[in-house]
Scaffold this motif. Structure first.
Motif, short mmCIF file in Angstrom:
data_model
loop_
_atom_site.label_atom_id
_atom_site.label_comp_id
_atom_site.label_asym_id
_atom_site.label_seq_id
_atom_site.Cartn_x
_atom_site.Cartn_y
_atom_site.Cartn_z
N VAL A 227 0.85 -1.20 0.00
CA VAL A 227 0.00 0.00 0.00
C VAL A 227 0.88 1.25 0.00
O VAL A 227 0.61 2.22 -0.72
CB VAL A 227 -0.95 -0.02 1.22
CG1 VAL A 227 -1.61 1.34 1.41
CG2 VAL A 227 -2.02 -1.09 1.04
N ALA A 228 1.98 1.23 0.79
CA ALA A 228 2.88 2.38 0.86
C ALA A 228 3.44 2.72 -0.52
O ALA A 228 3.45 3.87 -0.94
CB ALA A 228 4.02 2.09 1.84
N TRP A 229 3.91 1.70 -1.25
CA TRP A 229 4.50 1.94 -2.58
C TRP A 229 3.43 2.30 -3.61
O TRP A 229 3.64 3.17 -4.43
CB TRP A 229 5.28 0.71 -3.04
CG TRP A 229 6.48 0.44 -2.20
CD1 TRP A 229 7.29 1.36 -1.58
CD2 TRP A 229 7.02 -0.84 -1.85
NE1 TRP A 229 8.28 0.74 -0.88
CE2 TRP A 229 8.15 -0.61 -1.03
CE3 TRP A 229 6.69 -2.16 -2.16
CZ2 TRP A 229 8.93 -1.64 -0.51
CZ3 TRP A 229 7.46 -3.19 -1.66
CH2 TRP A 229 8.56 -2.93 -0.83
N LEU A 230 2.31 1.61 -3.52
CA LEU A 230 1.22 1.85 -4.48
C LEU A 230 0.77 3.31 -4.40
O LEU A 230 0.67 4.00 -5.42
CB LEU A 230 0.06 0.90 -4.16
CG LEU A 230 -0.97 0.65 -5.27
CD1 LEU A 230 -0.35 -0.09 -6.43
CD2 LEU A 230 -2.14 -0.16 -4.72
N ILE A 231 0.52 3.79 -3.20
CA ILE A 231 0.03 5.16 -3.02
C ILE A 231 1.18 6.17 -3.15
O ILE A 231 1.07 7.17 -3.87
CB ILE A 231 -0.65 5.31 -1.64
CG1 ILE A 231 -1.92 4.46 -1.60
CG2 ILE A 231 -0.98 6.79 -1.37
CD1 ILE A 231 -2.62 4.46 -0.26
N GLY A 232 2.31 5.91 -2.49
CA GLY A 232 3.44 6.85 -2.49
C GLY A 232 3.99 7.07 -3.89
O GLY A 232 4.06 8.21 -4.37
N PHE A 233 4.37 5.99 -4.56
CA PHE A 233 4.90 6.12 -5.93
C PHE A 233 3.79 6.51 -6.91
O PHE A 233 4.06 7.15 -7.92
CB PHE A 233 5.60 4.84 -6.37
CG PHE A 233 7.00 4.71 -5.82
CD1 PHE A 233 8.00 5.59 -6.23
CD2 PHE A 233 7.32 3.73 -4.90
CE1 PHE A 233 9.28 5.50 -5.73
CE2 PHE A 233 8.60 3.63 -4.39
CZ PHE A 233 9.58 4.51 -4.80
#
Lengths: 229, 105
Positions: A62-68
């Protein structure tokens, strides 16, 4: 005669139950039953001793999906933003969510380890510290070198370096725990990271969001299904 | 009918203890209450079985202190791990050779 009657009537019941209890406790199991007992007890114990990897994969995904994803939207593939998100906000989103994910990983590992001590505890602790020290060194490098870069390249430096750290630590984790899927995930991350950095900021953010983030969420969901089954 | 099965491990309660300890990583140990809760045994019952396993050299029991409270850690020894491996191997060969109905109780 009186004596015999007396003893049997008095002792019959207690002896019977005691015997029954002993038989139940030490009852001779058939080889099939024994093997089933070993498998059931073994997997029940394994579940207790090995932390559930699902929250870890979901949190990082979720962190990478939303952040990136946010970085991709503000970069665009050709350099024109799709959505006007300030650089600072996108970066804070990515690194804030990654810090949260690190907390989730640390907590899931800690909680389940409590009655157990020894080699695995030390291994986990060193591995946890490796993440902290690696990110600290990465931060120092990015701050120093980033001062000389144009804004678009600056984001790429932070994104590329942080995913390199993640990729290396996943591969190391795979080696430490002999977990091939973990190693493969790290290797794929390294390749995606290299390809993305070569292609440019927009592409890198897209690859990380969909490939790393989506892949990690997918891994989490697949693992959850396997655990439930 | 089952002459090659290790009698120390073969008792059902002790088998569950050994299987659980075997699931720990090598070099790991578990607190006595932790093991007790996992197995759902009473402390007395578990103590008796651990005593027998320790006598056979299959289990190592270490008593230390965490702060001021005494803690007991339990682990399978190398010998215990080996014995369990041999036990399961013997069980499997037994199953392979006697495909006839179980000879249990």
């Amino acid at each position: 005669m009186w004596f015999t009657v007396q003893t049997t009537s008095l002792k019959h019941k207690p002896i019977w139950t005691a015997k029954e209890k002993a038989v139940d406790d030490e009852r001779e199991l058939s080889p099939e039953e024994t093997l089933r007992l070993i498998e059931q007890q073994g997997s029940a114990a394994h579940e207790q001793f090995v932390p559930d990897p699902v929250p870890h994969y979901l949190a990082w995904g979720v962190a990478w999906l939303i952040g990136f994803g946010a970085i991709f939207l503000r970069q665009g593939l050709s350099g024109t933003p799709y959505v006007a998100i300030p650089e600072g906000v996108a970066m804070a989103l990515l690194f804030g969510l990654m810090a949260l994910a690190m907390l989730v990983s640390a907590l899931t590992m800690w909680q389940l380890r409590s009655p157990v001590r020894g080699a695995s505890q030390q291994r986990g602790m060193m591995y946890g510290f490796a993440w902290s020290f690696a990110f600290f060194a990465m931060w120092a490098i990015a701050v120093r070198v980033g001062a000389h870069l144009p804004p678009a390249e600056l984001g790429l430096l932070w994104g590329g370096l942080s995913m390199l750290v993640v990729a290396i630590l996943y591969m190391a984790g795979g080696a430490i725990w002999l977990a091939r899927p973990m190693f493969v995930f790290g290797a794929v991350l390294a390749v995606l990271d290299a390809v993305g950095v070569a292609a440019g900021p927009g592409w890198h953010a897209l690859l990380m969001s969909v490939g790393a983030g989506g892949g990690s969420v997918l891994a989490g969901l697949l693992l959850r299904r396997r655990v439930r089954r | 009918m089952t002459p090659e099965l290790d009698p120390v491990i073969h008792a059902q309660a002790r088998l569950r203890v050994v299987v659980t300890l075997n699931a720990l990583g090598e070099g790991d140990s578990i607190t006595f209450p932790g093991l007790k809760d996992l197995l759902g045994m009473t402390a007395g019952n578990l103590s008796v079985h651990l005593g027998k396993l320790e006598e056979a050299g299959y289990v190592e029991i270490v008593k230390t202190h965490r702060g001021r409270t005494p803690v007991t850690y339990v682990a399978l020894t190398r010998r215990g791990r080996l014995a369990f491996e041999e036990y399961t191997a013997a069980l499997r060969t037994l199953l392979d050779t006697t495909s006839a109905p179980p000879s249990g109780a």
